[in-house]
Design an enzyme around this catalytic site. Structure first.
Site, short mmCIF file in Angstrom:
data_model
loop_
_atom_site.label_atom_id
_atom_site.label_comp_id
_atom_site.label_asym_id
_atom_site.label_seq_id
_atom_site.Cartn_x
_atom_site.Cartn_y
_atom_site.Cartn_z
N LYS A 20 36.34 31.77 16.30
CA LYS A 20 36.46 31.60 14.85
C LYS A 20 37.48 30.53 14.47
O LYS A 20 37.84 30.40 13.31
CB LYS A 20 36.81 32.93 14.22
CG LYS A 20 35.67 33.93 14.39
CD LYS A 20 35.96 35.20 13.70
CE LYS A 20 34.82 36.17 13.96
NZ LYS A 20 35.10 37.46 13.38
N CYS A 43 17.70 54.01 4.63
CA CYS A 43 17.48 53.16 5.80
C CYS A 43 16.13 52.46 5.66
O CYS A 43 15.14 53.07 5.26
CB CYS A 43 17.51 54.03 7.06
SG CYS A 43 16.98 53.16 8.54
N PRO A 47 34.72 35.29 7.85
CA PRO A 47 33.55 34.50 8.23
C PRO A 47 33.18 34.80 9.68
O PRO A 47 34.06 34.97 10.51
CB PRO A 47 34.02 33.05 8.11
CG PRO A 47 35.20 33.10 7.24
CD PRO A 47 35.83 34.45 7.43
N GLU A 48 31.92 34.85 9.96
CA GLU A 48 31.51 35.16 11.32
C GLU A 48 31.33 33.88 12.12
O GLU A 48 31.34 32.79 11.56
CB GLU A 48 30.22 35.96 11.29
CG GLU A 48 30.32 37.11 10.32
CD GLU A 48 29.94 38.44 10.91
OE1 GLU A 48 29.67 38.52 12.11
OE2 GLU A 48 29.94 39.41 10.15
N CYS A 65 18.64 56.62 13.02
CA CYS A 65 18.19 55.58 13.95
C CYS A 65 19.23 55.28 15.03
O CYS A 65 18.91 54.69 16.05
CB CYS A 65 17.90 54.27 13.20
SG CYS A 65 16.47 54.37 12.11
N CYS A 119 13.79 54.37 8.34
CA CYS A 119 13.45 55.80 8.31
C CYS A 119 13.78 56.48 6.99
O CYS A 119 13.44 57.65 6.81
CB CYS A 119 14.15 56.51 9.46
SG CYS A 119 15.91 56.76 9.17
N CYS A 173 22.91 53.93 10.35
CA CYS A 173 21.93 54.96 10.01
C CYS A 173 22.10 56.11 11.00
O CYS A 173 21.89 55.93 12.20
CB CYS A 173 20.52 54.41 10.08
SG CYS A 173 19.29 55.74 9.96
ZN ZN Z 1 17.18 54.93 10.00
#
Ligand code: ZN
Length: 275
Positions: free
Chosen positions: A55, A247, A2-3, A272, A250, A269
């Protein structure tokens, strides 16, 4: 895992339901907790507050007692009305704290212990916790300073190192680095202070948005979060969980690799995120 946003929401939901109310029932299957309860009962105490520290979730009771839990990969806290059916099996229950109106149930908690306030400051994983992205005053300069202590660490590992900066986990790591156009494998030492600050600000912004997002039901921890502005829940993330899919910006296929000591998956990606 969990974040920070999920822990923060869980703490807030538990706080709203329980704070100021007397505990009428306490149960646990964990001997370390029941031993404390037998010596100095939790029932009859008041829940003073529930808060998140990175956390960790801290539930404070009157009479100087704190229940510290950490959810790691599989743990969760749910809150139910007294007569409501649980959404997890009883065998997964580790801790139950009930007031007259609500039951807070910790399922599959791998870490749960009672502490006194003075012990809390001695807990290494709390004491060394980096600035909290969801804290009321986030010290970005201090987080950058801590990044600088680990110049060889890939930025993806450093961003989820809770001793550098607390709150981000695996999902945000991939999403934030995509949003900043930074390759997850580059070492911290090759990034400028401005780039590190931008990463922190982006992480903070998206964690906060997800903390404030509307939520339904009583299950307080849900894996759902989003970083894109798309409405469809399935379109909520740019790269996380999207290996080999095009992506969203892109069209290049998203790459994935296992990074760090626990072989956590990192998505990015290659077009990117050239930096
Ligand atoms: Zn991309």
């Amino acid at each position: 895992m969990p974040e920070g946003d999920a822990i923060f929401r869980t703490a807030r939901t538990l706080h709203r339901a329980l704070a100021g109310h007397e505990v009428v029932k306490f149960q646990s299957v964990l001997p370390a907790l029941t031993r404390v309860h037998e010596d100095a009962p939790i029932t009859g105490r008041t829940v003073e507050s529930v808060s998140a520290a990175g956390k960790h979730l801290l539930m404070r009771f009157s009479g100087d007692l704190i229940l510290r839990t950490h959810m790691r990969m599989n743990g969760s806290w749910h809150i139910y009305r007294a007569d409501e059916q649980w959404r997890r099996p009883r065998r997964d229950m580790r801790v139950l704290v009930a007031t007259r109106e609500f039951q807070a149930i910790g399922f599959n908690l791998p870490v749960a212990q009672f502490l006194h306030a003075r012990d809390l400051n001695r807990q290494d994983d709390l004491r060394f916790l980096g600035p909290d992205l969801l804290g009321s005053s986030f010290d970005s300069a201090e987080a950058v300073r801590r990044f600088r202590e680990r110049p060889d660490s890939p930025i993806a590992d450093a961003l989820i190192n809770q001793r550098i900066v607390a709150g981000a986990g695996n999902v945000y790591k991939s999403e934030v680095l995509f949003l900043c156009g930074i390759n997850p494998l580059v070492p911290v030492g090759s990034l400028s202070d401005d780039e590190l600050t931008k990463i922190l600000q982006t992480a903070q912004r998206y964690l906060r948005v997800n903390v404030d997002a509307p939520k339904g039901g009583n299950v307080t921890y849900r894996g759902y979060r989003k970083t894109t502005s798309r409405r469809d829940q399935g379109d909520g993330l740019y790269v996380y969980g999207r290996a080999r899919l095009p992506c969203r910006k892109c069209g290049t296929p998203i790459e994935v690799s296992a990074q760090g000591p626990n072989a956590r998956l990192t998505y990015w990606c290659p077009s990117c995120q050239k930096r």
